[in-house]
Every structure is written in C-alpha cells, then in structure tokens.
Motif scaffolding. Structure first.
Motif, PDB file in Angstrom:
ATOM      1  N   ASN A 125       1.120  -0.790  -0.075  1.00 55.42           N
ATOM      2  CA  ASN A 125      -0.292   0.435   0.036  1.00 55.42           C
ATOM      3  C   ASN A 125       0.928   0.705   0.289  1.00 55.42           C
ATOM      4  N   PRO A 126       1.923   1.315  -0.948  1.00 55.71           N
ATOM      5  CA  PRO A 126       2.718   2.712  -0.426  1.00 55.71           C
ATOM      6  C   PRO A 126       1.873   3.481  -1.486  1.00 55.71           C
ATOM      7  N   PRO A 127       1.506   5.104  -1.224  1.00 55.50           N
ATOM      8  CA  PRO A 127       0.494   6.046  -1.596  1.00 55.50           C
ATOM      9  C   PRO A 127       1.833   6.666  -3.058  1.00 55.50           C
ATOM     10  N   GLN A 128       0.441   6.973  -4.211  1.00 50.28           N
ATOM     11  CA  GLN A 128       0.842   8.203  -5.063  1.00 50.28           C
ATOM     12  C   GLN A 128       1.583   9.299  -4.458  1.00 50.28           C
ATOM     13  N   LEU A 129       2.864   8.869  -5.503  1.00 50.86           N
ATOM     14  CA  LEU A 129       3.823  10.390  -4.566  1.00 50.86           C
ATOM     15  C   LEU A 129       4.309  11.180  -6.226  1.00 50.86           C
ATOM     16  N   GLN A 130       3.541  10.649  -7.086  1.00 44.99           N
ATOM     17  CA  GLN A 130       3.792  11.292  -8.418  1.00 44.99           C
ATOM     18  C   GLN A 130       4.069  12.750  -8.106  1.00 44.99           C
ATOM     19  N   ASP A 131       3.060  13.721  -7.592  1.00 43.85           N
ATOM     20  CA  ASP A 131       3.393  15.105  -7.890  1.00 43.85           C
ATOM     21  C   ASP A 131       3.956  15.510  -6.084  1.00 43.85           C
ATOM     22  N   ALA A 132       5.038  14.539  -5.318  1.00 40.39           N
ATOM     23  CA  ALA A 132       5.778  15.135  -4.807  1.00 40.39           C
ATOM     24  C   ALA A 132       7.115  15.077  -4.642  1.00 40.39           C
ATOM     25  N   ARG A 133       7.573  16.141  -3.686  1.00 41.17           N
ATOM     26  CA  ARG A 133       8.740  16.271  -4.279  1.00 41.17           C
ATOM     27  C   ARG A 133       9.739  15.702  -3.285  1.00 41.17           C
ATOM     28  N   SER A 134       9.208  15.953  -1.504  1.00 46.64           N
ATOM     29  CA  SER A 134       9.423  15.620  -0.711  1.00 46.64           C
ATOM     30  C   SER A 134       8.730  15.677   0.213  1.00 46.64           C
ATOM     31  N   VAL A 135       9.561  14.056   0.750  1.00 41.39           N
ATOM     32  CA  VAL A 135       8.097  12.883   1.526  1.00 41.39           C
ATOM     33  C   VAL A 135       8.698  12.759   2.717  1.00 41.39           C
ATOM     34  N   LEU A 136       8.398  13.409   4.354  1.00 36.64           N
ATOM     35  CA  LEU A 136       8.690  12.923   5.357  1.00 36.64           C
ATOM     36  C   LEU A 136       7.878  11.730   5.833  1.00 36.64           C
ATOM     37  N   ILE A 137       8.944  10.759   5.820  1.00 38.29           N
ATOM     38  CA  ILE A 137       8.487   9.182   6.811  1.00 38.29           C
ATOM     39  C   ILE A 137       8.525   8.850   8.528  1.00 38.29           C
ATOM     40  N   VAL A 138       7.146   8.706   8.551  1.00 39.15           N
ATOM     41  CA  VAL A 138       7.387   8.753  10.030  1.00 39.15           C
ATOM     42  C   VAL A 138       6.798   7.409  10.667  1.00 39.15           C
ATOM     43  N   ASP A 139       7.649   6.960  12.332  1.00 37.92           N
ATOM     44  CA  ASP A 139       6.920   5.921  12.759  1.00 37.92           C
ATOM     45  C   ASP A 139       7.296   5.973  13.733  1.00 37.92           C
ATOM     46  N   ASP A 140       6.605   5.184  14.814  1.00 34.66           N
ATOM     47  CA  ASP A 140       6.932   6.187  15.983  1.00 34.66           C
ATOM     48  C   ASP A 140       8.918   5.253  16.699  1.00 34.66           C
ATOM     49  N   ILE A 141       8.811   4.051  16.444  1.00 37.51           N
ATOM     50  CA  ILE A 141       9.750   3.474  17.167  1.00 37.51           C
ATOM     51  C   ILE A 141      10.966   3.097  15.936  1.00 37.51           C
ATOM     52  N   VAL A 142      12.138   3.610  16.009  1.00 32.82           N
ATOM     53  CA  VAL A 142      13.066   3.377  14.517  1.00 32.82           C
ATOM     54  C   VAL A 142      13.520   1.360  15.195  1.00 32.82           C
ATOM     55  N   ASP A 143      13.593   0.417  15.468  1.00 36.13           N
ATOM     56  CA  ASP A 143      14.195  -0.839  16.171  1.00 36.13           C
ATOM     57  C   ASP A 143      14.970  -1.600  15.734  1.00 36.13           C
ATOM     58  N   LYS A 158      12.962  11.383   3.631  1.00 37.35           N
ATOM     59  CA  LYS A 158      13.497  12.151   4.817  1.00 37.35           C
ATOM     60  C   LYS A 158      12.889  11.014   5.826  1.00 37.35           C
ATOM     61  N   THR A 159      13.282  10.732   7.007  1.00 33.52           N
ATOM     62  CA  THR A 159      12.377   9.637   7.806  1.00 33.52           C
ATOM     63  C   THR A 159      12.665  10.625   9.487  1.00 33.52           C
ATOM     64  N   ALA A 160      11.674  10.537  10.116  1.00 32.94           N
ATOM     65  CA  ALA A 160      11.271  11.237  11.807  1.00 32.94           C
ATOM     66  C   ALA A 160      10.466  10.301  12.855  1.00 32.94           C
ATOM     67  N   SER A 161      11.152   9.857  13.522  1.00 32.03           N
ATOM     68  CA  SER A 161      10.955   8.919  14.789  1.00 32.03           C
ATOM     69  C   SER A 161      10.449   9.604  16.368  1.00 32.03           C
ATOM     70  N   LEU A 162       9.621   9.180  16.836  1.00 35.79           N
ATOM     71  CA  LEU A 162      10.051   9.768  18.485  1.00 35.79           C
ATOM     72  C   LEU A 162      11.127   8.617  18.905  1.00 35.79           C
ATOM     73  N   PHE A 163      11.064   7.362  18.901  1.00 36.82           N
ATOM     74  CA  PHE A 163      12.489   6.773  19.053  1.00 36.82           C
ATOM     75  C   PHE A 163      13.855   6.534  18.229  1.00 36.82           C
ATOM     76  N   TYR A 164      14.751   5.628  18.452  1.00 37.82           N
ATOM     77  CA  TYR A 164      15.501   5.481  18.201  1.00 37.82           C
ATOM     78  C   TYR A 164      15.646   4.101  18.697  1.00 37.82           C
ATOM     79  N   LYS A 165      16.714   3.160  18.613  1.00 37.44           N
ATOM     80  CA  LYS A 165      17.560   2.358  19.321  1.00 37.44           C
ATOM     81  C   LYS A 165      19.112   2.347  18.758  1.00 37.44           C
ATOM     82  N   LYS A 166      19.298   2.874  19.609  1.00 43.20           N
ATOM     83  CA  LYS A 166      21.267   2.734  18.748  1.00 43.20           C
ATOM     84  C   LYS A 166      21.728   1.555  18.254  1.00 43.20           C
TER      85      LYS A 166
END
Lengths: 150, 150
Positions: A73-91, A113-121
């Motif tokens: 289920n990837p979204p349609q991004l034909q018209d996008a240029r810059s997209v932020l991918i987010v998750d609660d935690i990168v485990d 680019k990517t952003a999350s609340l938590f990140y495991k080293k």
C-alpha cells in the motif's frame, strides 16, 4: 528489559520537540502503520498538510532470510518532491530500510527523509530526526490506554 | 456555532464506547485521512488488527457540481471480506458517500461498514455506528494541542 509507559501528554511534548528539530520543507507525510499513525496525524495538522498517507509492512520469518519485511500500500507520489516518513520507533531498522528501498525505487524523483519519536542505537539505520533514545520497552498510550478497562 | 474542545481523554472514552457499539467482525480498518487516523490507530490496537489502512480525499468546488470529493490512495483489499471505514466526524456525508462508492466499485466482494465519533443529523448518510451527535464545532485535540505554544 524494563517497561516505560508513554502517555499522551509526553507524546504531545515530544511531537512538538520533533517539529523543532525538523528543519526541512516537505509536501507529504507517510505514516508507517500502525505505529506512526497518531504521529502523522498531529504532524499533518501542525504543518497544515492534507497529504498525509500511510504505508503498511509485515515482518515475517523466512527460511532463507530471517526478519524479512514486506511493504504494501505505498501511496501515489507522482506530484510529490519531498516526503517525510514517520514511525513511532526505529527499533531494528528493518522496517525503515525496506520502506525507503521500496519508495525510493518507485519514486526516484522524490527526496525521502525520516523522523521518529524513539530510536534504538542498535538499529541498522538512524532516522534523520528523532526525539529520544529507547532504552526500555515503550508502552505507547495508543496500545495501553484503549485496552485498559476503566 | 459555538466551539467545543475535544480532548484526548474524551476521545479515549468515546473510542471505548464505539467498540461496545460495533457488534461486527471485520478484518481491516480504513481511516479516512486525516481525521480518522488517530481513531483507526487505537481501534487497530484494540482489535489487534495489523491491517490498518488509510484513504485520502480532496473536496473541491467544481463549476458543474459543487462540493465534489475526489478519493485517492485506496488500499489493496483483495484478501479482505469485511472492512470498517472510520472517520472523526460525518458532517455533510459527502466524503463518506464517495469513499463507499469508490471502494464498493473496486471491491464488490467486500462488505463495508462505517463508524465515527461524531455524526451530524443533517448528513446525507449515517455511519453504521457513532458515539455522539455533533451540535457544535468540534475542536479536536489533534488539531488544537499540537498548535498550542506551551
């Protein structure tokens, strides 16, 4: 590993913190479901972006390759240029690596680019922005609160 | 129309209320983005369903047909049988009617039912389940809280 409850008010404060760290303009947000859904919802409102999408993953054990992740289920991004991918935690980072691979191949014209609340080293990939290092098992309010009886 | 703030704790209580009303088994949840995202997140956890998807809509004014709604990013539902579509509020009903039309045409084998937190009596369609009638302008916490300074 000890457990730490992560309530709504902390989530709200951390999400505000995250917006201060993200010094980047983007035209769409993709939540990795389920964990990233509430975060994407608030960020969509904050940045006044109607282009808030989701993507799904399933982790499965394979005899050939352990810890495989299937993305759908990837979204349609034909018209996008810059997209932020987010998750609660990168485990482990497995999910994020695979999502970036699938989206990057489908939409080579888009910067992700990517952003999350938590990140495991110990994760194999770091998000571009995160708020806290995960040093315990996080009991997210969206898991805990809805199951509590009262 | 007066405004009523709708905070997280009320949302949590109402979402629990909604789960008591929904006497139906389903194998996937679709959030109408953005409004339905937080609700879908909690419901996905409550029902222990990993199949939590989203769908996007844009409302636009057309010279021919006012208040048209365009639906995009429908999820893949080949393996689904019963799907719950959720939104924060069924207001005019335009969005829900169009989402049901698009999904129904794409997946005639799937039974779709609908749930929302709020429902306006003047809407052209009622969700199968809802918690409250909307008699004011609802200021949802996911809109208000993240924009508040402190």
């Amino acid at each position: 590993m000890h457990k730490v409850y992560y309530g709504y008010e902390t989530f709200l404060a951390d999400t505000k913190q995250l917006t201060k760290k993200i010094e980047w303009e983007f035209d769409a947000i993709i939540a990795i479901a389920r964990g990233g859904l509430s975060l994407a919802h608030l960020l969509g409102e904050y940045y006044d972006l109607r282009a808030v999408y989701s993507i799904n993953t399933i982790g499965y054990d394979d005899t050939q390759k352990l810890d495989s992740v299937k993305v759908f289920n990837p979204p349609q991004l034909q018209d996008a240029r810059s997209v932020l991918i987010v998750d609660d935690i990168v485990d482990s980072g497995d999910t994020l690596v695979e999502v970036l691979k699938v989206l990057g191949e489908a939409y080579p014209h888009v910067t992700f680019k990517t952003a999350s609340l938590f990140y495991k080293k110990s994760a194999k990939i770091a998000p571009n922005w995160y708020v806290k290092e995960a040093e315990a098992w996080i009991e997210f309010f969206w898991v805990e609160d809805i199951k509590r009886k009262t």
